[in-house]
Design an enzyme around this catalytic site. Structure first.
Site, PDB file in Angstrom:
ATOM      1  N   HIS A  59      69.500  63.729  95.082  1.00 51.32           N
ATOM      2  CA  HIS A  59      69.579  62.330  94.623  1.00 51.32           C
ATOM      3  C   HIS A  59      68.294  61.959  93.878  1.00 51.32           C
ATOM      4  CE1 HIS A  59      70.981  57.977  95.453  1.00 51.32           C
ATOM      5  NE2 HIS A  59      69.923  57.901  94.643  1.00 51.32           N
ATOM      6  N   HIS A  61      67.060  59.965  89.874  1.00 47.51           N
ATOM      7  CA  HIS A  61      67.490  59.276  88.645  1.00 47.51           C
ATOM      8  C   HIS A  61      66.611  59.797  87.501  1.00 47.51           C
ATOM      9  CE1 HIS A  61      69.886  56.090  90.753  1.00 47.51           C
ATOM     10  NE2 HIS A  61      69.096  56.474  91.738  1.00 47.51           N
ATOM     11  N   GLN A 155      74.857  51.303  87.610  1.00 48.55           N
ATOM     12  CA  GLN A 155      73.683  50.692  88.245  1.00 48.55           C
ATOM     13  C   GLN A 155      73.812  49.173  88.404  1.00 48.55           C
ATOM     14  OE1 GLN A 155      70.024  51.892  89.315  1.00 48.55           O
ATOM     15  NE2 GLN A 155      70.925  50.097  90.285  1.00 48.55           N
ATOM     16  N   HIS A 213      75.767  54.757  96.192  1.00 43.23           N
ATOM     17  CA  HIS A 213      74.605  54.021  96.697  1.00 43.23           C
ATOM     18  C   HIS A 213      75.173  52.995  97.675  1.00 43.23           C
ATOM     19  CE1 HIS A 213      72.398  55.812  93.398  1.00 43.23           C
ATOM     20  NE2 HIS A 213      71.286  55.185  93.734  1.00 43.23           N
ATOM     21  N   GLU A 216      72.091  49.849 100.568  1.00 40.43           N
ATOM     22  CA  GLU A 216      70.644  50.002 100.374  1.00 40.43           C
ATOM     23  C   GLU A 216      70.010  48.614 100.406  1.00 40.43           C
ATOM     24  OE1 GLU A 216      69.395  51.832  96.711  1.00 40.43           O
ATOM     25  OE2 GLU A 216      67.362  52.211  97.458  1.00 40.43           O
ATOM     26  N   ASP A 312      64.733  60.425  94.889  1.00 41.52           N
ATOM     27  CA  ASP A 312      65.282  59.197  94.310  1.00 41.52           C
ATOM     28  C   ASP A 312      64.585  58.780  93.004  1.00 41.52           C
ATOM     29  OD1 ASP A 312      67.004  57.073  94.004  1.00 41.52           O
ATOM     30  OD2 ASP A 312      66.309  55.940  95.717  1.00 41.52           O
TER      31      ASP A 312
END
Ligand code: FE2
Length: 420
Positions: A59, A61, A155, A213, A216, A312
């Site tokens: 995971h 980005h 996102q 996701h 979170e 992440d």
């Protein structure tokens, strides 16, 4: 026919040294070789160092990396929500080449720290799909060095961003491997639930993996993981489904958590914890006691569920640090999760190797087994306990029997006799 013998390897879980014979890019034999088998072979002496399957980064980005000024971290609250807002302000000004240039820096660091498998969440809530185009090109560019999975990640929301669901589907047509969602960020709980249903609809229609996701947030009422697990269970998709983050699980009352674990176990979904990222982002609304921000890692493991750790972010609007080195993440993760019994320390490397591979659903071709691609790393340590305690570095990474890199032993100068 290319043949190599890596001798005196120490495999995890074994006290004895062994040989690793590689032939035509595959593991041919993993057991001590006779002298006559060794003749005329290129031989590499691993000198008893610990040999592992490559690290797995499940995971990250990569389209966000190095997108902030190092002198002005604009996310003043340091929260997830402000991070998304700051990202939204800058993401439209990037070209495919700029995204690739920054991502290459991060990918190269990851390779040099022993990673060979990466799942990157790519923001598709942007009409030009700049991030996706960049990552698709990089997946091809780096295919001989890393195996990359691309998540079509909305996102700014599957439904809270205009045409978010359509952009996710377009990303699948363009070549994304995994479908993402962010239910806790959608405008309403109903839209969050709808986004999860959409993820499963698309995953089954296009035969894709799922990585959401999920929860979170420190809100103890954020309970999308129960819906995710239920949908996975009802659709027999558990092993292909992943819940990333699940920070709210750290805030649930135990009565609810006990009930929740029933469906989690039935579903058999995977979990990813991003310990450094969520230690940084969560708890920002607390005074003291201040929540730790991570999910219930030891409890999930004790329940027999698959959990892995991930980085992440690297220098993006959510997180100003990060280096791509999973050993740092492991060190932070086992501390914050209190995975510190001797047995847990001995098994800790699983959290950045085989557990990540299981999450990426590549476990049938991952690992040091005869017939698999000859991919492995060698640590500067002879024992898994010492490797974790000392945060041992990776001294070489081998893919299909060839070196991706080999590091020279560390050296230093000193005038102190006692240090010589
Ligand atoms: Fe993420």
């Amino acid at each position: 026919m290319s043949k190599k013998l890596f001798k005196n390897a120490r495999l995890k879980g074994s006290q004895k040294l062994t040989d690793i014979l590689v032939e035509n890019e595959k593991f041919k034999k993993i057991s001590p070789c006779q002298d006559k088998e060794k003749s005329n072979l290129e031989q590499i002496d691993l000198k008893g160092k610990l040999v592992l399957p490559p690290y797995v980064e499940p995971h990250i980005h990569l389209d966000y990396v190095y997108s902030i000024s190092t002198t002005d971290f604009k996310n003043k609250s340091g929260t997830l929500i402000e991070g998304i807002q700051k990202w939204s302000e800058i993401k439209h000004d990037r070209s495919v080449e700029e995204v690739k240039e920054k991502a290459r820096i991060a990918i190269n660091k990851e390779i040099l720290s022993g990673i060979q498998y990466v799942r990157t969440h790519v923001d598709v809530t942007e009409p030009n799909l700049t991030s996706l185009k960049a990552m698709l090109e990089l997946r091809e560019e780096y295919k001989d060095a890393i195996t990359m999975q691309i998540v079509a990640f909305p996102q700014e929301g599957m439904y809270s961003y205009q045409y978010g669901d359509k952009l996710v589907e377009e990303a699948i047509h363009m070549g994304a491997d995994v479908i993402g969602a962010i239910p806790h960020y959608e405008f309403t709980k109903e839209l969050g639930e709808l986004s999860l249903k959409k993820v499963f609809e698309l995953a089954m229609k296009y035969d894709k993996l799922i990585d959401v996701h999920c929860d979170e947030i420190d809100d103890e009422e954020s309970r999308f993981v129960e819906s995710l697990a239920t949908l996975a269970y009802l659709n027999s998709m558990g092993e292909r489904t992943t819940a990333s983050h699940t920070c709210a699980m750290g805030s649930y009352n135990n009565a609810y958590a006990n009930k929740l674990f029933r469906i989690l176990k039935l579903s058999n979904i995977n979990f990813i914890s991003c310990p450094t990222e969520n230690m940084h982002l969560q708890g920002k609304g607390d005074t003291y006691p201040k929540r730790r921000g991570v999910t219930r890692v030891p409890e999930l493991l004790d329940a027999g569920l698959n959990v892995c750790f991930a980085q992440d972010s690297i220098s993006d609007p959510w997180y100003p640090l990060g280096s791509g080195n999973l050993m740092n993440i492991l060190d932070a993760g086992i501390h914050i999760s209190q995975l510190t019994t001797m047995e847990q320390i001995y098994n800790a490397l699983d959290l950045i190797t085989i557990n990540g591979a299981k999450t990426m659903y590549i476990h049938d071709r991952y690992g040091i087994q005869e017939g698999h691609d000859a991919n492995f790393i060698v640590l500067d340590s002879s024992d898994e306990y010492d490797a974790v305690r000392e945060r041992a570095g990776v001294i070489c990474s081998i893919r299909k029997g060839e070196y991706l890199f080999k590091k020279s032993p560390e050296s230093y100068e000193t005038k102190l006799q006692i240090l010589k």
